[in-house]
Write an enzyme that holds these catalytic residues in place. Structure first.
Site, mmCIF file in Angstrom:
data_model
loop_
_atom_site.group_PDB
_atom_site.id
_atom_site.type_symbol
_atom_site.label_atom_id
_atom_site.label_comp_id
_atom_site.label_asym_id
_atom_site.label_seq_id
_atom_site.Cartn_x
_atom_site.Cartn_y
_atom_site.Cartn_z
ATOM 1 N N ASP A 110 82.067 23.060 -14.375
ATOM 2 C CA ASP A 110 82.675 24.352 -13.924
ATOM 3 C C ASP A 110 82.263 25.022 -12.804
ATOM 4 O O ASP A 110 81.513 25.549 -12.518
ATOM 5 C CB ASP A 110 83.182 25.668 -15.435
ATOM 6 C CG ASP A 110 84.068 26.426 -14.707
ATOM 7 O OD1 ASP A 110 84.400 26.411 -13.311
ATOM 8 O OD2 ASP A 110 85.089 26.856 -15.703
ATOM 9 N N TYR A 166 82.773 31.693 -19.539
ATOM 10 C CA TYR A 166 84.023 31.353 -19.481
ATOM 11 C C TYR A 166 84.990 30.261 -18.781
ATOM 12 O O TYR A 166 84.744 30.171 -17.436
ATOM 13 C CB TYR A 166 84.933 32.901 -18.489
ATOM 14 C CG TYR A 166 86.433 32.615 -19.276
ATOM 15 C CD1 TYR A 166 86.799 33.168 -20.034
ATOM 16 C CD2 TYR A 166 86.858 32.520 -17.477
ATOM 17 C CE1 TYR A 166 87.756 33.198 -19.748
ATOM 18 C CE2 TYR A 166 88.173 33.026 -17.737
ATOM 19 C CZ TYR A 166 89.520 33.554 -18.854
ATOM 20 O OH TYR A 166 89.915 33.865 -18.656
ATOM 21 N N LYS A 207 90.316 28.136 -7.694
ATOM 22 C CA LYS A 207 90.928 29.274 -5.959
ATOM 23 C C LYS A 207 90.208 29.377 -5.069
ATOM 24 O O LYS A 207 91.263 29.254 -4.325
ATOM 25 C CB LYS A 207 90.063 31.310 -6.594
ATOM 26 C CG LYS A 207 89.428 31.256 -8.024
ATOM 27 C CD LYS A 207 88.826 32.411 -8.400
ATOM 28 C CE LYS A 207 87.837 32.507 -9.618
ATOM 29 N NZ LYS A 207 89.271 33.001 -10.883
HETATM 30 N N1 HOZ Z 1 86.369 36.409 -14.534
HETATM 31 C C1 HOZ Z 1 87.604 36.075 -14.258
HETATM 32 C C2 HOZ Z 1 87.436 34.862 -12.826
HETATM 33 N N2 HOZ Z 1 86.215 33.799 -12.995
HETATM 34 C C3 HOZ Z 1 88.581 37.009 -13.238
HETATM 35 C C4 HOZ Z 1 89.864 37.510 -13.345
HETATM 36 C C5 HOZ Z 1 90.539 37.132 -14.027
HETATM 37 O O1 HOZ Z 1 89.895 37.595 -15.525
HETATM 38 O O2 HOZ Z 1 91.703 37.854 -13.571
#
Ligand code: HOZ
Length: 419
Positions: free
Chosen positions: A239, A144, A267
């Site tokens: 990524d 993702y 983040k």
């Molecule tokens: N896996 C997502 C962050 N890489 C989770 C956070 C989200 O979708 O809010």
């Protein structure tokens, strides 16, 4: 565990905010639990608005590597904010943060800050297409890379959790140029390049996937990606929004000794504030405006508060040898989980996932056959005992330097009881 306030506020939130949440995973639907509304965090704990306290293994989805609200980060952000929130014009902290990142990840010769991981990957893809003059992109099933249109194809994270890996609202005209291949499958990549090599602008990959739970790439897979992209003149994008600083102080690229052309971060380089970045070889990065023809911009990009939080977080990470602390907790966790039979488990540095399956997990197909009912049961038990974990089998849990060995033995005991 009380939840009257949370339940009542959530009901009101649902009237004003779709699904009551601003990111789908927060609705806790996959685990059939009431959502959680957090009022504050400190160290390894978060507190909900009903006053319940949880040991937090979500860690703001990665950045809370020093625990929540570290006093030195808080005071540096406070000092910075007294001078204003942002100017839409350059600030010295942008340079300071770029320097420390480049020092820790030398493949990022030049860095452009943005406001989220989604913006970073979206911009890196545009850059790769602009630089190569090609259209096609290669990604991998279950990875993702945020919610940009061209990347929501067989996507992990919330998209997989909610069963919408290919989102509605994205015309096939846009995803026609996205090839999603099986993660860790060298053969498939070789075939894709043999068929389309001269049309492929880039390969984007999570070198340690964290959005189908934790699934590390094999060294041979990353080596093959590096070799084939070089051979065909495509850009290799790592990524590292999740893996950056979490799997090794120099990121997954340092852990494997395989270096991409472009790296995306998020983040963690804002210590939890909204931030992202993409960076890499100067020869490629210089294609971005104002130097080159690839347009990318942002009024809030590099804003001083996010830069301050990120800079102080990375400085403390280095000074206090945070990675080493997290790795030693991880070893304790490995040892405890190894005593449990018939369970899948992957950990790299401070990221881990317990999979409800008895087979090893190396790609999205493996993850999809896990027993999500048992995962939900485990999640409910953890929450009832005051431990907060990501509410989906398709997400990674995070260790921080503030966790204790006793937290680890407790979550493994709950796992064994659940089984
Ligand atoms: N896996 C997502 C962050 N890489 C989770 C956070 C989200 O979708 O809010």
């Amino acid at each position: 565990m009380k939840n009257t306030r949370s339940t009542s506020l959530y009901r009101r939130m649902c009237k004003r905010i779709p699904g009551g949440v601003n990111s789908p995973v927060r609705a806790f639907r996959a685990v059939h639990e009431p959502p959680l509304i957090i009022s504050r965090g400190k160290g390894r704990y978060v507190y909900d608005i009903d006053g319940n306290r949880y040991v937090d293994f979500i860690g703001a989805w990665g950045p809370a590597i020093l625990g929540h609200a570290h006093p030195e980060v808080v005071s540096f952000v406070q000092k910075t904010l007294r001078g204003g929130f942002g100017f839409g014009v350059s600030h010295p902290l942008e340079y300071a943060l770029a320097e420390i990142i480049a020092d820790m990840m030398p493949s990022m010769e030049k860095i452009r800050f943005v406001n989220s991981g989604t913006e970073a990957t979206m911009s890196a893809i545009r850059l790769a297409r602009g630089y190569t003059g090609r259209k096609m992109i290669v990604k991998f099933d279950g990875c993702y890379h945020g919610h940009a249109d061209s990347l929501l194809v067989k996507a992990g994270s919330g998209a997989a959790t909610l069963g919408v890996p290919d989102s509605a609202g994205i015309p096939t005209d846009i995803t026609r140029n996205t090839l999603s291949l099986a993660f860790n499958d060298v053969e498939m990549v070789t075939r894709a390049f043999a068929a389309h090599g001269r049309s492929i602008a880039c390969v984007i990959v999570e070198p340690v996937a964290g959005n189908m739970g934790v699934v590390p790439a094999t060294t041979s897979f990353l080596t093959a990606l590096r070799t084939v992209t070089k051979k065909y003149g495509a850009v290799l994008i790592f990524d590292e929004v999740m893996s950056g600083f979490r799997v090794h102080p120099g990121g997954a690229q340092e852990l494997y000794g395989i270096y991409p052309d472009i790296t995306c971060l998020g983040k963690i380089i804002g210590g939890g504030m909204p931030v992202g970045a993409f960076g890499g070889k100067s020869a490629i990065m210089d294609s971005i405006a104002p130097l080159g023809p690839v347009y990318q911009a942002g009024t809030l990009s590099g804003n001083p508060l996010a830069m301050a939080a990120g800079l102080k977080t990375l400085e403390l990470y280095r000074r206090d040898r945070i990675f080493q602390k997290i790795e030693s907790l991880g070893i304790v966790l490995d040892d405890a989980v190894s005593r449990i039979n018939n369970i899948g488990y992957n950990r790299v540095g401070g990221m881990f996932t317990v999979y409800f399956t008895d087979r090893s997990i190396s790609n999205f197909d493996d993850v999809k056959q896990c027993d999500t009912q048992s995962f939900s049961k485990y999640h409910r038990e953890l929450r009832a005992h005051g431990f907060l974990f990501p509410p989906s089998q398709f997400e990674a849990a995070f260790l921080s330097s503030t966790h204790r060995k006793s937290d680890i033995s407790a979550v493994v005991r709950i796992l064994s009881d659940t089984l």
